[in-house]
Design an enzyme around this catalytic site. Structure first.
Site: not given
Ligand code: NI
Length: 178
Positions: A47, A52, A100-101, A142-143, A146
């Site tokens: 995701g 981000q 997480c990226l 999680h998304e 953000h």
């Molecule tokens: Ni993340």
């Protein structure tokens, strides 16, 4: 369409509260979403949230049929979720590993609601309303975090369970977690 660079933890832009999307079905929104999918797929993500890539808007995407970073996860429907709202269904929580990226190379054990109802709209403004559990519910939580400036380490209760992916999951393809 372009692969954009992903902001990393420590960048203050990841700590902002994102603005709602007011204009749906626009060329700009479609371009942002295309860039988000290109960026997520290039990084093998499950995701991605618009903040981000430095866009302070309430847009998240997720979905895959098979994911190198989470090889045991069930498929997730490919989804664009705009202006999302989440509620817990019941009060059960469960812990699970997340990466997480924006926090490359690490995984942590994070408590999340086991079952949620999420709502939002798609890029054309059509309503989305789904109940989810398991990994699907985890990814959405999680998304959407953000969008309120929260990264998963700030949800952890036991920081001894934060570690390098290469140590915790040596069997994972190292390409999948840089
Ligand atoms: Ni993340």
């Amino acid at each position: 369409m372009a692969v954009r660079s992903i902001l990393k933890m420590g960048d203050a832009r990841l700590l902002r509260v994102a603005e709602p999307v007011l204009a749906l079905d626009t060329r700009e929104l479609q371009a942002l979403i295309a860039d988000m999918f290109d960026t997520m797929e290039a990084a093998n993500g499950a995701g991605l949230a618009a903040p981000q890539i430095g866009e302070n808007l309430q847009v998240v995407i997720f979905g895959f049929s098979h994911n190198l970073r989470y090889p045991d996860a069930p498929p997730l429907p490919r989804t664009v979720l705009i202006n999302p709202v989440i509620e817990a269904v019941g009060s059960d929580e469960e812990e699970g590993w997340e990466g997480c990226l924006s926090v490359p190379g690490l995984r942590g054990m994070v408590p999340r609601w086991s079952r949620i109802l999420y709502r939002g709209v798609d890029p054309s403004g059509h309503a989305i309303e789904r109940e989810a559990d398991g990994f699907h519910a985890r990814v959405v939580q999680h998304e959407v975090d953000h969008l309120i400036g929260r990264l998963y380490p700030t949800r952890m209760r036991d920081l001894t369970r934060l570690g390098f992916t290469s140590v915790l999951f040596p069997e994972l393809d190292p390409e999948a977690d840089d």
